[in-house]
Design a protein around this motif. Sequence first.
Motif, mmCIF file in Angstrom:
data_model
loop_
_atom_site.group_PDB
_atom_site.id
_atom_site.type_symbol
_atom_site.label_atom_id
_atom_site.label_comp_id
_atom_site.label_asym_id
_atom_site.label_seq_id
_atom_site.Cartn_x
_atom_site.Cartn_y
_atom_site.Cartn_z
ATOM 1 N N ARG A 149 1.379 4.442 -3.260
ATOM 2 C CA ARG A 149 1.259 5.816 -2.332
ATOM 3 C C ARG A 149 1.531 6.367 -3.246
ATOM 4 N N HIS A 197 -4.779 -2.633 -3.640
ATOM 5 C CA HIS A 197 -4.908 -1.003 -4.264
ATOM 6 C C HIS A 197 -6.150 -0.825 -5.269
ATOM 7 N N ARG A 226 0.629 -1.333 0.317
ATOM 8 C CA ARG A 226 0.072 0.817 0.174
ATOM 9 C C ARG A 226 1.052 1.134 -0.024
#
Length: 290
Positions: A177, A229, A173
């Motif tokens: 990002r 995601h 994750r």
Amino acid sequence: MSNIRSRKPIPPHHRPGTTPPFHRDSETAERSDHRRKRSTSRADPWQHMVDTYAWVEHHCSPPITRGKTTEEWVLEQQSVPRSHRGVWDGMLFAYDDESWRRMREEEQIRLAAAEKAKQRARIIDEKLRDIESRIRHRREVEKERLAAERWQASEERKERDRIERERTNQATRDAWRRYEKGWEDIARCPDRPISFSTIPWPLASMPKRSNLDEITANDIGFFLLSPLHSEGQAAKERIRRAQLIWHPDRFQKVLGRVTAADKTSVETGAGIVARCLNDLMARETGKARR
């Protein structure tokens, strides 16, 4: 033999080798008298001794038969008065009593020994059963302990796997990002120089400039197609978005901002990423046709 039978009997107290009477207590005398009364009903209680030369030779020779043949001594004993015969009869029955007494004692000893052996075997059997019971108990305790240890180890392994999986998921994750933010920063600051380390590579971890072979289709697919995601986007859509960034023609704008020291490495790495994305798209297309 006829001459021997016609001889005058010698008085008992003058007979050489004759055993003198012995003292008897009241119980022995009573038992002997009783047996003597029973034996008087026979025709001649001493008749059977005529044929028992071996018995006479064994029990009475040599003191009694000194100077006589066995036949002579037996015939002399036939002429012994009944009072003396009672003595001999008592001796015989006393011998029988002693034999029976010894037999009973031996039987009692044998029975006592057998009982002791049974008792000893019973004690040994009880001890063996007790030992077997304790061994079974120890085995059960050990079995339960091993089962508890296996369960504990399994739970610990599951917990480690869960923690590792959570750590990996969180790392994925965070990497996603950073990937999106990196491209946003590049688009927002068109004049800022770019290096190999500032390129947002489509991988969960930053590749090494010295080892670009670490960039593989599997690693790129694991990162781009992760369920952690981009929820709601299909696999082909995710790959297509990445191709718009890493296509060689489109990537030329980014490559023009890369420093001279890293330009070759970035160009080579970008080419590898573009080819891997094409392979991933081909795989997804093949899956859709099946």
